[in-house]
Design a protein around this motif. Structure first.
Motif: not given
Length: 290
Positions: A169-186
């Motif tokens: 699921s591209c949408r789920a991967l994109k959202v989770r990637g953005k969330v982890k970036a927002a948390l600082g887990d780059f």
């Protein structure tokens, strides 16, 4: 500990001169102590907590505090539930309910009403589950709303559930990637965004992905540097401990070689009872022979 005797120092100088002339002598197991001493000496001094090290620690704390202020905080509230899919759709299933809820949720999200969008997406998921059609896309859309509401833990939970239904699921991967970036887990964010872009490239995501990728590389370098520093500190601590034990052993050997205080035989001879050797030989002197 006191210095060794002059003879011991001379012998040490002779040994060092021999090793300098022929370094292969250090391969002899008998000289393993000298080889270890050369590798480990001098031991690392203890940290100066009142000096530069303390200042460095304070700088690290300041950096951590600054980073903590940059990133989104993890919420303590539990995530909204993910309904379980029905085994099969009932005969009287309402096939329109989920679609209606999703349309209304999208309109609420576009209008900036995140709380309403969250409720409507939750209702849509329940309608989907009731018809055995729980959707990874709907879960990912609810995750987007949760991210906008600054609920990163809940957003990741929805993305995880979506990827459990559809690992690509591209949408789920994109959202989770953005969330982890927002948390600082780059580093983790880069993995999700890279996979999403490899499945279906999104030009609008490229700038975000490039930024995350650069920060992931920097974070990885820092992690490796910390790991190397920790390993070096561990080795230095072990070397210092070996050096301490060696000094203790040398001190014990020096004390044993020096013998008891005062010199002489242990306890002394103490003389002979009665003085002399029992009053002389024969006790009568020369007159006994005449």
């Amino acid at each position: 500990m006191p210095l060794p005797s002059k003879a011991t120092i001379a012998a040490a100088k002779e040994l060092i001169a021999a090793v300098e002339a022929n370094p292969k002598l250090l391969d002899d197991p008998a000289l393993e102590f000298l080889r270890d001493f050369g590798e480990d000496y001098p031991p690392e001094p203890a940290p100066d907590l009142d000096g530069d090290d303390a200042a460095d620690d304070m700088d690290d704390d300041d950096d951590a505090t600054a980073e903590a202020g940059e990133f989104m905080a993890r919420e303590s509230a539990p995530p909204p539930p993910v309904p379980a899919n029905a085994a099969e759709a009932p005969e009287d299933a309402d096939w329109c309910a989920a679609g209606e809820k999703k349309s209304a949720a999208a309109a609420a999200a576009a209008g900036g009403d995140g709380a309403k969008a969250l409720d409507l997406y939750t209702a849509a998921l329940e309608a989907e589950a009731a018809t055995a059609c729980l959707s990874a896309t709907t879960l990912a859309k609810r995750a987007e709303v949760l991210l906008d509401l600054e609920r990163p833990v809940a957003a990741i939970a929805d993305c995880d559930a979506a990827l459990g239904l559809n690992p690509d699921s591209c949408r789920a991967l994109k959202v989770r990637g953005k969330v982890k970036a927002a948390l600082g887990d780059f580093e983790a964010a880069n993995l999700d965004l890279s996979k999403a872009q490899s499945i279906d490239f999104d030009p609008e995501l490229k700038a975000t992905h490039d930024d995350v990728k650069a920060k992931a590389a920097e974070a990885g370098a820092k992690s490796r540097e910390k790991a190397r520093a920790a390993e070096l500190a561990k080795k230095k601590a072990a070397a210092a401990e070996r050096h301490r034990k060696q000094q203790e052993a040398e001190a014990a050997q020096a004390r044993a070689s020096a013998g008891p205080p005062g010199g002489g035989m242990p306890g002394g001879m103490g003389g002979m009872p009665g003085g002399g050797m029992g009053g002389g030989m024969g006790g009568g002197g020369a007159g006994n022979y005449g």
